[in-house]
Structures are given as structure tokens and as C-alpha cells.
Motif scaffolding. Structure first.
Motif, short mmCIF file in Angstrom:
data_model
loop_
_atom_site.label_atom_id
_atom_site.label_comp_id
_atom_site.label_asym_id
_atom_site.label_seq_id
_atom_site.Cartn_x
_atom_site.Cartn_y
_atom_site.Cartn_z
N THR A 1 -0.68 -0.99 -4.56
CA THR A 1 -2.09 -0.15 -4.30
C THR A 1 -2.17 1.23 -3.60
O THR A 1 -1.29 1.27 -2.64
CB THR A 1 -2.98 -1.30 -3.63
OG1 THR A 1 -2.38 -1.42 -2.40
CG2 THR A 1 -3.03 -2.74 -4.33
N SER B 1 -5.24 4.90 -2.89
CA SER B 1 -6.57 5.42 -3.13
C SER B 1 -6.22 6.29 -4.45
O SER B 1 -5.21 6.49 -4.72
CB SER B 1 -6.59 6.12 -2.06
OG SER B 1 -5.59 7.43 -1.85
N GLN B 2 -7.47 6.67 -4.76
CA GLN B 2 -7.48 7.28 -5.89
C GLN B 2 -6.64 8.84 -5.64
O GLN B 2 -6.21 9.18 -6.86
CB GLN B 2 -8.96 7.67 -6.31
CG GLN B 2 -9.06 8.64 -7.65
CD GLN B 2 -10.53 8.73 -8.18
OE1 GLN B 2 -11.28 8.22 -7.28
NE2 GLN B 2 -10.78 9.57 -9.08
N ARG B 3 -7.00 9.39 -4.56
CA ARG B 3 -6.16 10.59 -4.45
C ARG B 3 -4.64 10.44 -4.38
O ARG B 3 -4.13 11.44 -4.83
CB ARG B 3 -6.83 11.12 -2.80
CG ARG B 3 -6.05 12.41 -2.30
CD ARG B 3 -6.49 12.92 -1.16
NE ARG B 3 -5.61 13.72 -0.32
CZ ARG B 3 -4.79 13.38 0.56
NH1 ARG B 3 -4.83 12.37 0.85
NH2 ARG B 3 -4.18 14.47 1.12
N ARG C 1 0.75 -1.17 -0.05
CA ARG C 1 0.10 -0.03 -0.03
C ARG C 1 0.96 1.20 -0.09
O ARG C 1 1.87 1.45 0.83
CB ARG C 1 -0.73 -0.04 1.17
CG ARG C 1 -1.88 1.20 1.40
CD ARG C 1 -2.93 0.96 0.42
NE ARG C 1 -4.26 2.14 0.62
CZ ARG C 1 -5.13 1.83 0.02
NH1 ARG C 1 -5.43 1.06 -1.00
NH2 ARG C 1 -6.14 2.87 -0.07
#
Length: 423
Positions: A166, A168-170, A118
Motif C-alpha cells: 500500500t 500514497s498516490q504520490r 506500506r
């Protein structure tokens, strides 16, 4: 063994030391997903001829650094040694660090790194801290091939991090923004170094990355740089069109600082067209917007690091110099030099050169020569833009006063400087 004179000449032309070439090659290797293991000794072996045909990955990196086939760098295969490992496709290598390589990169990164991790805001901040270093190097040296290569490698790092992780979109948008920022710095280094073909390639990559980031501030930087690229290439119509894209972005409407920079660069471009009224109007709008800008507002590091009243004066200087209004140009040069921050060494050298040209344009030969001779050899005296402008200055001086004592003084100075470049 006479050594590789071609490589030595190309290094001298690019202003690269052995250490800097090693760093540039390693940066490209790391961007392509490999370990950077080239040392000073490796480069020394290339120069002496001890290594006449580098490892295939090193050959690909050398081609990326110098933007030419490795055979044009004085290297030649011996027998069938070049077949021991297939050479990498240079197109694939370039795509590895480009925006269009997202899908292919994700596949290769997944196999190379296995389980994805992440990525968060901390990873973005780590990349942005490296961006600040690139900006600082640009202000000190400017235009160096090592800065361009380092910035490209860091763009590759941002893309690779996104592909094997991976997020977040942000955060994904922020990673694309980081990659766009680094690529725009590579673009500016290429513009500053007069490597216009390379700058155009960086522009195409940066524009795609910036669009995926959704960040209008970095889009502004890239399109504004495109305007500067075309201005330096002597294409004012394209420059005005590109700068108009930047000026129409939401960030220009939201923040007067961005609006000011857009207007000021428009004024510099109008100088090439000879439209004095348009120059005055654009510079006036730029000054008004600059005075309205909140100095405490949070802005990207690339903006806060360079744009202020001193840079406005410098762009006004460029505009009036292009118009042939040498008196106004000189006034802006003096104000810019008085306001420039100490770390802006590249800009100081360029502004001083423009001041010498403005003084010469008014027939003030002695002050002009004294000003031109005041530019230190290090670290910016060999800057491509400064070198080219001083060459133009010498030609103009000889045309203006071929038999003058000041012309002879300048010719002797430049001859001595060529023989002793570090003096």
C-alpha cells in the motif's frame, strides 16, 4: 561430449561472460518472482553439455535474455523430461514486468506475499540508488545485454513492490516513475546494442509506465530516446515526430536544459535529412538554451550524468558528419573530446570513431587511421556501435585509397585485433 557450441557462440556474439550470463538469468528470474540461483558452474554445465535441458524457469529466463526460443540456443529435451513441469507462458512472463500487467500482478503478488506492507519514500530512494548504478554501467560499457536485462529486472522490482504494498498516490506515482526510468534504460541499452526490435518493445512499456507516473521528465527521456531509436534506424521523419513529443512536454518549457537537449537531438536528426539550415538553427537554439540553464537546479540523475557542453558538441558532430561537412564535424569532435568527463568511456570511443570518419572525409588518411587505431579494445572497443562504425570506416578507407600504405596498415591492424581482441 562436445558441448553446446551454439550457446557459446551466442554468448560471444552478445559479449557475455559466464558470470555475466548467470547474473542476467538471475535478474530475469528475480523479476519474475523467483530466487536467482544460477551460478558460474550452472552456465559451465550448459556450455559443456552436462546440462542439456535446463530447468523450465531457467529456460524461460534464457529465452528472455537472448530473445529467442531456448531450442535456438543449442538445448534440446531428452525424452519426456520437458514435461516434468509445464513451461511458463513467455507472454505472461513478459507481462509480469510490463505496465499492462498491473491487475494480474497485484493478484499474484497478494497470494505470494500475504499481508501487504506500506511503501514509502525510502523505498523509492532505494530503487533510485540502483538506477544510478545502471546509468554508471551504461556510460562505462553501453549497449550490453546484461545492462538491458538488469534494467528490465529492476523495473519489474518496482512494479512488484507497488503491487504487493500500500502507498500514497504520490509514492505510487514515484514507483511508476522508477519503473519507467529503468525500462527507458533498458530501451537505451538495446538501442546502443543495435537490438532495435527489443528497443521498440521497451519503448512501448516505458511510455505506458511514464504516463501513469505523471512525471514529464521521464516522459521526455522516453520520447527523446524514441527519436534516437528512429534516427539510428534511418527513419528521420519518425525520429522528428517522436522528438517533437519530448520537446512539447511541460519540462521542456520549464527547464532550459531539457529544451537544449531536445533542440540538439533535433539537429542530429536533421543531419540525416540533409537540411543544413535546419541543423544550424536547431543547434543554435540548443546552445542558447544550454547557456540559460541553471547548473545548480535539481534534475534527474540520468540528465545530470550525461548532458553538458561535451554532449552538445557530440550531437553537433553527428549532425555535421551526416551532412558531409567534415571540417565542422572534426572541430566539434575535438571540442567534445576535450570536455568529456573521464567516466564517459563509451561516448569517448564513439566520438573518437566519428573523428576518424571526419578526418577521412577530408582526405587526411594518416591522421584518420591513427585516430581509429587509438580506440582501446577494453572496455568499449567491442561496443556494437563502435564496431559497426569502424567497419564502415574501413570500407570507406578502402574505397578512397585501396592501394595506400595507410589502408594496408589498417587492414593489418584489424586482422590482428580480430585474432587478439584483448590487445
Amino acid at each position: 561430449m562436445e558441448g553446446n557450441r551454439v550457446l557459446k557462440a551466442r554468448m560471444a556474439e552478445s559479449g557475455l561472460t559466464q558470470t555475466e550470463l548467470a547474473e542476467a538469468v538471475n535478474a530475469d528470474l528475480r523479476a519474475a518472482g523467483y530466487d536467482g540461483t544460477v551460478s558460474d558452474r550452472t552456465v559451465r554445465n550448459w556450455l559443456t553439455g552436462k546440462t542439456g535441458w535446463p530447468h523450465h524457469r531457467q529456460r524461460a529466463a534464457l529465452e528472455a535474455v537472448f530473445n529467442c526460443p531456448v531450442t535456438e540456443l543449442g538445448f534440446a529435451p531428452r525424452g519426456d523430461s520437458s514435461r516434468t513441469a509445464p513451461p511458463e507462458d513467455p507472454v505472461h512472463r513478459r507481462r509480469f514486468v510490463s505496465a499492462s500487467a498491473g491487475a494480474a500482478l497485484a493478484a499474484s503478488a497478494a497470494s505470494a506475499y500475504g499481508e501487504q506492507r506500506r511503501v514509502g519514500v525510502g523505498d523509492v530512494q532505494r530503487l533510485l540508488s540502483k538506477f544510478a548504478f545502471v546509468i554508471a554501467s551504461d556510460h562505462r560499457y553501453g549497449g550490453k545485454l546484461t545492462i538491458e536485462t538488469q534494467a528490465s529486472a529492476l523495473a519489474g522490482e518496482a512494479i512488484a513492490l507497488q503491487a504487493r504494498s500500500t502507498a500514497s498516490q504520490r509514492v505510487r506515482g514515484a514507483l511508476y516513475g522508477c519503473a519507467a526510468s529503468f525500462t527507458s534504460s533498458a530501451m537505451w541499452a538495446a538501442i546502443d546494442g543495435r537490438r532495435f526490435d527489443a528497443a521498440q518493445r521497451h519503448f512501448e512499456r516505458a511510455a505506458g509506465l511514464a504516463a501513469m507516473s505523471g512525471d514529464s521528465a521521464i516522459q521526455f527521456r522516453i520520447w527523446s530516446h524514441a527519436g534516437s531509436l528512429y534516427r539510428h534506424m534511418g527513419r528521420p521523419a519518425d525520429a522528428l515526430a517522436a522528438n517533437d513529443v519530448a520537446r512539447r512536454l511541460p519540462v521542456s518549457r520549464r527547464d532550459p536544459m531539457f529544451a537544449s537537449l531536445g533542440h540538439a537531438r533535433h539537429g542530429a536528426i536533421h543531419g540525416l535529412t540533409g537540411d543544413a539550415r535546419a541543423v544550424r538553427q536547431a543547434l543554435g537554439h540548443a546552445q542558447d538554451a544550454l547557456q540559460q540553464a541553471d547548473p545548480n537546479e535539481q534534475r534527474p540523475v540520468w540528465m545530470t550524468a550525461f548532458y553538458d557542453q561535451a554532449e552538445w558538441e557530440n550531437l553537433a558532430l553527428a549532425a555535421y558528419l551526416s551532412l558531409g561537412d567534415y571540417e565542422n564535424a572534426e572541430a566539434h569532435a575535438h571540442r567534445s573530446l576535450a570536455l568529456l568527463r573521464p567516466e564517459m568511456q563509451r561516448t569517448r570511443a564513439i566520438t573518437t570513431t566519428r573523428l576518424a570518419q571526419a578526418q577521412l572525409g577530408q582526405g587526411d588518411l594518416e591522421p584518420a587511421v591513427v585516430t581509429a587505431m587509438s580506440i582501446p579494445a577494453e572496455p568499449t572497443g567491442g561496443h556494437p556501435r563502435v564496431t559497426g562504425m569502424l567497419h564502415d570506416f574501413g570500407n570507406a578507407l578502402r574505397l578512397t585509397a585501396p592501394s595506400s600504405l595507410h589502408t594496408r596498415t589498417w587492414d593489418e591492424y584489424t586482422h590482428d585485433r580480430q585474432r587478439n581482441p584483448l590487445r
